[in-house]
Enzyme design. Structure first.
Site, mmCIF file in Angstrom:
data_model
loop_
_atom_site.group_PDB
_atom_site.id
_atom_site.type_symbol
_atom_site.label_atom_id
_atom_site.label_comp_id
_atom_site.label_asym_id
_atom_site.label_seq_id
_atom_site.Cartn_x
_atom_site.Cartn_y
_atom_site.Cartn_z
ATOM 1 N N SER A 7 -23.455 54.050 -79.343
ATOM 2 C CA SER A 7 -22.283 53.372 -79.873
ATOM 3 C C SER A 7 -21.923 52.216 -78.948
ATOM 4 O O SER A 7 -22.403 52.147 -77.808
ATOM 5 C CB SER A 7 -21.108 54.347 -80.022
ATOM 6 O OG SER A 7 -20.875 55.062 -78.818
ATOM 7 N N GLU A 9 -18.777 49.345 -77.609
ATOM 8 C CA GLU A 9 -17.342 49.055 -77.512
ATOM 9 C C GLU A 9 -17.084 47.555 -77.453
ATOM 10 O O GLU A 9 -17.780 46.810 -76.767
ATOM 11 C CB GLU A 9 -16.771 49.724 -76.257
ATOM 12 C CG GLU A 9 -15.274 49.513 -76.086
ATOM 13 C CD GLU A 9 -14.719 50.349 -74.949
ATOM 14 O OE1 GLU A 9 -14.837 51.594 -75.036
ATOM 15 O OE2 GLU A 9 -14.212 49.773 -73.972
ATOM 16 N N ASP A 100 -2.770 52.642 -69.606
ATOM 17 C CA ASP A 100 -1.971 52.246 -68.454
ATOM 18 C C ASP A 100 -0.817 51.371 -68.912
ATOM 19 O O ASP A 100 -0.970 50.545 -69.814
ATOM 20 C CB ASP A 100 -2.823 51.466 -67.442
ATOM 21 C CG ASP A 100 -3.946 52.323 -66.879
ATOM 22 O OD1 ASP A 100 -3.656 53.476 -66.508
ATOM 23 O OD2 ASP A 100 -5.091 51.843 -66.839
ATOM 24 N N ALA A 114 -2.888 62.097 -72.232
ATOM 25 C CA ALA A 114 -3.695 61.995 -73.445
ATOM 26 C C ALA A 114 -3.754 63.323 -74.185
ATOM 27 O O ALA A 114 -3.859 63.336 -75.418
ATOM 28 C CB ALA A 114 -5.102 61.523 -73.087
ATOM 29 N N LYS A 156 -7.323 68.236 -72.860
ATOM 30 C CA LYS A 156 -7.580 67.335 -73.980
ATOM 31 C C LYS A 156 -8.507 67.989 -75.012
ATOM 32 O O LYS A 156 -8.291 67.871 -76.218
ATOM 33 C CB LYS A 156 -8.191 66.017 -73.470
ATOM 34 C CG LYS A 156 -7.211 65.155 -72.693
ATOM 35 C CD LYS A 156 -7.771 63.785 -72.363
ATOM 36 C CE LYS A 156 -8.720 63.808 -71.206
ATOM 37 N NZ LYS A 156 -9.048 62.427 -70.725
ATOM 38 N N GLN A 167 -16.021 57.310 -68.446
ATOM 39 C CA GLN A 167 -15.929 56.053 -67.714
ATOM 40 C C GLN A 167 -17.349 55.701 -67.272
ATOM 41 O O GLN A 167 -18.193 56.577 -67.087
ATOM 42 C CB GLN A 167 -15.019 56.240 -66.497
ATOM 43 C CG GLN A 167 -14.918 55.057 -65.577
ATOM 44 C CD GLN A 167 -14.361 53.841 -66.267
ATOM 45 O OE1 GLN A 167 -15.122 53.041 -66.797
ATOM 46 N NE2 GLN A 167 -13.048 53.702 -66.291
ATOM 47 N N GLN A 203 -17.498 40.205 -61.314
ATOM 48 C CA GLN A 203 -16.772 40.899 -62.379
ATOM 49 C C GLN A 203 -16.950 42.412 -62.255
ATOM 50 O O GLN A 203 -15.989 43.178 -62.397
ATOM 51 C CB GLN A 203 -17.289 40.413 -63.733
ATOM 52 C CG GLN A 203 -16.570 41.002 -64.936
ATOM 53 C CD GLN A 203 -17.227 40.567 -66.236
ATOM 54 O OE1 GLN A 203 -18.379 40.896 -66.510
ATOM 55 N NE2 GLN A 203 -16.498 39.798 -67.037
ATOM 56 N N PHE A 207 -13.894 45.178 -61.815
ATOM 57 C CA PHE A 207 -13.694 46.274 -62.763
ATOM 58 C C PHE A 207 -13.796 47.627 -62.057
ATOM 59 O O PHE A 207 -13.008 48.537 -62.311
ATOM 60 C CB PHE A 207 -14.734 46.218 -63.883
ATOM 61 C CG PHE A 207 -14.523 45.121 -64.874
ATOM 62 C CD1 PHE A 207 -13.310 44.453 -64.972
ATOM 63 C CD2 PHE A 207 -15.553 44.729 -65.728
ATOM 64 C CE1 PHE A 207 -13.116 43.431 -65.886
ATOM 65 C CE2 PHE A 207 -15.367 43.717 -66.645
ATOM 66 C CZ PHE A 207 -14.150 43.066 -66.724
ATOM 67 N N HIS A 257 -22.656 55.177 -74.768
ATOM 68 C CA HIS A 257 -21.621 54.296 -75.309
ATOM 69 C C HIS A 257 -21.616 53.042 -74.446
ATOM 70 O O HIS A 257 -21.271 53.093 -73.262
ATOM 71 C CB HIS A 257 -20.260 55.006 -75.250
ATOM 72 C CG HIS A 257 -19.129 54.234 -75.862
ATOM 73 N ND1 HIS A 257 -18.962 54.117 -77.224
ATOM 74 C CD2 HIS A 257 -18.104 53.543 -75.298
ATOM 75 C CE1 HIS A 257 -17.875 53.398 -77.475
ATOM 76 N NE2 HIS A 257 -17.343 53.021 -76.325
#
Length: 275
Positions: A7, A9, A100, A114, A156, A167, A203, A207, A257
């Protein structure tokens, strides 16, 4: 072993130019036939319309799409309205997150975690949505301890999550140990590995500092040694992430993902090496 699900994002564009660029990116990535695309949701609902519009455009093109839904700063009334809107559009999949608080927000709203959001979605909509939640193989940066983080994940799942997306990480052992720990708790939901292609060293460092993802020292030093040589950074990054994905899939990860950053090239290059 079942075929792994891939998948992809996206984040909702903020400009007309961004929307056009994402449309072109999505059309290229659709050729890979992902199981679905997910679209992020800004903190406090700041990109709510952009998220929905992007999801609806993806669905109109015949692809499955999942909006992210973060609850921090939200109320039961506001989340209920969003869920009803999603149901009305025939959306069947959600990525449920705490999120956040954006700067300037004071109170955190009616949801603290969550797990409370997942519980609310199930109470309001039953089995209308397939719910994905977040997982943190290297521990959430705000967790008090790894044990607390694991219990947060368990809450959850027990609240009604169908699956999880991690993550991103670059240490496969962290993923496998996390999965093993969840199984010992009796949690049997699929835990899909989140994959961040490496295309830009600065970058990536920014992140990773924000989200707590660890970049192995040897990878960090090698990337830094390339300086402004973006071609070498991308080539090395492709090798590193391909090897990570191959190990994850060989070890039984149920899917990958890809965090595309609204770009097609890196995800496509990875995908073509794996299939």
């Amino acid at each position: 072993m079942p075929t792994p699900n891939f998948s992809i994002e996206f984040f909702p564009p903020k400009t007309v130019e961004g929307a056009e660029k994402l449309r072109a990116t999505r059309q290229k990535l659709s050729e890979l036939h992902p199981k679905y695309f997910s679209v992020t949701f800004g903190a406090g609902g700041s990109t709510q319309n952009g998220t929905l519009n992007t999801v609806l455009e993806i669905m109109a093109a015949g692809e499955d799409a999942a909006p992210h839904l973060s609850c921090v700063g939200g109320t039961r009334e506001s989340i209920r309205a969003i869920l009803n809107e999603y149901k009305g559009h025939g959306i069947k999949r959600l990525v449920a997150l705490r999120g956040d608080l954006p700067s300037g927000y004071g109170a955190s709203g009616e949801f603290r975690y969550a797990s409370e959001l997942v519980e609310f979605i199930r109470a309001e909509t039953g089995d209308c949505f397939h719910i994905e939640v977040a997982a943190y193989p290297e521990v959430h940066p705000q967790a008090r301890s790894p044990q607390d983080d694991l219990q947060n994940f368990a809450r959850k799942v027990r609240a009604g999550a169908n699956a999880a997306i991690t993550q991103y990480f670059y240490n496969a052992d962290a993923y496998f140990q996390f999965v093993e720990q969840t199984r010992k708790l009796g949690l049997d939901v699929p835990i899909v590995a989140g994959i961040m292609p490496i295309t830009n060293y600065t970058q990536l460092m920014r992140f990773s500092d924000m989200c707590g993802a660890e970049i192995p020292r040897w990878v960090r030093l090698k990337l830094a040694s390339f300086g402004d040589d973006s071609a070498s950074i991308k080539a090395f990054g492709l090798d590193v992430v391909t090897q990570l994905c191959e190990r994850l899939l060989a070890g039984g990860a149920p899917g990958l993902h890809f965090y595309s950053m609204n770009q097609a090239q890196a995800t496509t290059a990875l995908w073509q090496r794996l299939v």
